[in-house]
Design an enzyme around this catalytic site. Structure first.
Site, short mmCIF file in Angstrom:
data_model
loop_
_atom_site.label_atom_id
_atom_site.label_comp_id
_atom_site.label_asym_id
_atom_site.label_seq_id
_atom_site.Cartn_x
_atom_site.Cartn_y
_atom_site.Cartn_z
N LYS A 38 0.85 -1.20 0.00
CA LYS A 38 0.00 0.00 0.00
C LYS A 38 0.87 1.24 0.00
O LYS A 38 2.05 1.19 0.38
CB LYS A 38 -0.92 0.03 1.23
CG LYS A 38 -0.20 0.03 2.60
CD LYS A 38 0.25 1.37 3.14
CE LYS A 38 0.88 1.29 4.53
NZ LYS A 38 1.66 2.47 4.91
N GLY B 103 3.99 -1.26 4.01
CA GLY B 103 3.15 -2.23 4.73
C GLY B 103 3.47 -3.68 4.41
O GLY B 103 2.60 -4.54 4.58
N ASP C 48 -1.75 -1.10 11.13
CA ASP C 48 -2.15 -1.00 9.72
C ASP C 48 -2.48 -2.36 9.09
O ASP C 48 -2.69 -2.45 7.88
CB ASP C 48 -1.16 -0.16 8.89
CG ASP C 48 0.19 -0.82 8.72
OD1 ASP C 48 0.41 -1.87 9.36
OD2 ASP C 48 1.01 -0.29 7.97
O1 C5P Z 1 0.88 -1.06 15.60
P1 C5P Z 1 2.30 -1.05 15.15
O2 C5P Z 1 3.13 -2.07 15.85
O3 C5P Z 1 2.44 -1.09 13.66
O4 C5P Z 1 2.89 0.39 15.57
C1 C5P Z 1 4.26 0.60 15.77
C2 C5P Z 1 4.51 1.88 16.54
O5 C5P Z 1 4.22 3.01 15.71
C3 C5P Z 1 3.66 2.11 17.75
O6 C5P Z 1 4.19 1.46 18.89
C4 C5P Z 1 3.68 3.63 17.91
O7 C5P Z 1 4.89 4.05 18.48
C5 C5P Z 1 3.69 4.09 16.46
N1 C5P Z 1 2.32 4.39 15.98
C6 C5P Z 1 1.67 5.52 16.46
N2 C5P Z 1 0.40 5.80 16.02
C7 C5P Z 1 -0.23 5.00 15.12
C8 C5P Z 1 0.43 3.86 14.61
C9 C5P Z 1 1.71 3.58 15.07
O8 C5P Z 1 2.21 6.28 17.28
N3 C5P Z 1 -1.45 5.30 14.73
#
Ligand code: C5P
Length: 280
Positions: A8, A99, A135
């Site tokens: 994406k 992604g 995501d």
């Molecule tokens: O959910 P995921 O493991 O992909 O997110 C990784 C990190 O990215 C989170 O721990 C956070 O620090 C940051 N993040 C964020 N806000 C989001 C998505 C991700 O701050 N909406």
């Protein structure tokens, strides 16, 4: 059984602010690309075996395909260890804001559920997807979609008009927590999102300014794409990949050659519709 896991880009990404849970409130438009990994599932073995065409990809519990196996197995109330074999053919560059890991994770939820005939309903797969990463849910829908909250509340939209997409890969990666931390730092004394450019196709990314400030090369890449005739260009997700949108394939090819001569790795792909990009 073979499943495609499509990459994406984020056509738009607005960071609304930090949340009490450590994440950031987002408003983003996701767009699937033709570029994809392939996951090949086979129901042999008495345990879980992961292999991958790319040696950098971890093959243990850090891999979302592996974690998806555990999740589906447990959610279906199966006992013992999940069993099955997956071969990942990797084409989506890792840590690029495309992604790749999340797309594989979403395809794996669908794949395991089918391989084991566990029949978890879509809503259950969606919950599991949220548990894999912010995501991941988008990849169960694919196409063009609005993402709210952490980016994990998905509202499917009509497919955006088809475009050729040039992806440019800077020689450095950006980790997602790092990009959001830089956004936080830069909010001091700044009006957030004050300088969103007006482009024909609304394309922008609030993480681009804080990341570009630490990696000025991104500004040069974007300019190069715009000079080469991109309708719009921006960083995707938390970077570091920069994409340009083109209506004509020949112009996209020429733009890719041009950034290549300037020393950057790139590839040409196109947008994919929901029907083309949904796993399974
Ligand atoms: O959910 P995921 O493991 O992909 O997110 C990784 C990190 O990215 C989170 O721990 C956070 O620090 C940051 N993040 C964020 N806000 C989001 C998505 C991700 O701050 N909406």
């Amino acid at each position: 059984m073979n499943l495609r896991a499509h990459a994406k880009v984020n056509l738009t990404l607005t960071v609304c602010g930090p949340r009490p849970d450590g994440y950031h409130e987002l408003r983003t438009v996701f767009q699937s690309l033709a570029l994809h990994d392939t996951l090949r599932f086979t129901s042999v073995e008495d345990r879980c075996v992961l292999t991958c065409s790319s040696p950098e990809v971890p093959l243990d519990e850090r891999n979302l395909v592996w974690r998806a196996a555990r999740m589906v197995w447990d959610a279906a109330g199966r006992r013992g260890e999940p069993r099955g074999r997956v071969r990942i053919t990797k084409r989506i560059p890792a840590q690029g804001g495309l992604g790749g890991g999340s797309a594989d994770g979403a395809a794996a939820l669908v794949g395991w559920n089918r391989l084991w005939d566990t029949r978890l309903p879509d809503e259950r797969l969606l919950e599991l997807a949220r548990g894999l990463g912010a995501d991941v849910p988008f990849f169960l829908y694919a196409g063009t979609a609005l993402g709210l909250n952490r980016g994990d509340e998905i509202h499917p939209m009509a497919d955006a008009p088809a475009r050729w997409v040039v992806l440019v890969f800077p020689p450095f990666g950006v980790s997602t927590p790092e990009a959001f931390r830089w956004w936080d730092e830069d909010q001091v004394g700044l009006a957030a999102g004050a300088e969103r450019p007006a482009t024909p196709l609304a394309v922008f990314n609030d993480l681009e300014a804080p990341v570009s400030r630490r990696h000025p090369q991104l500004v040069e890449i974007r300019r190069e794409l715009e000079r080469a005739g991109a309708e719009a260009a921006a960083m995707t997700g938390s970077g570091s990949t920069v994409f340009g949108l083109f209506t004509a394939r020949a112009v996209a090819r020429a733009a890719s050659d041009r950034v290549g001569r300037a020393g950057w790795r790139s590839l040409v792909t196109r947008t994919a519709t929901r029907v083309q990009a949904r796993p399974g």
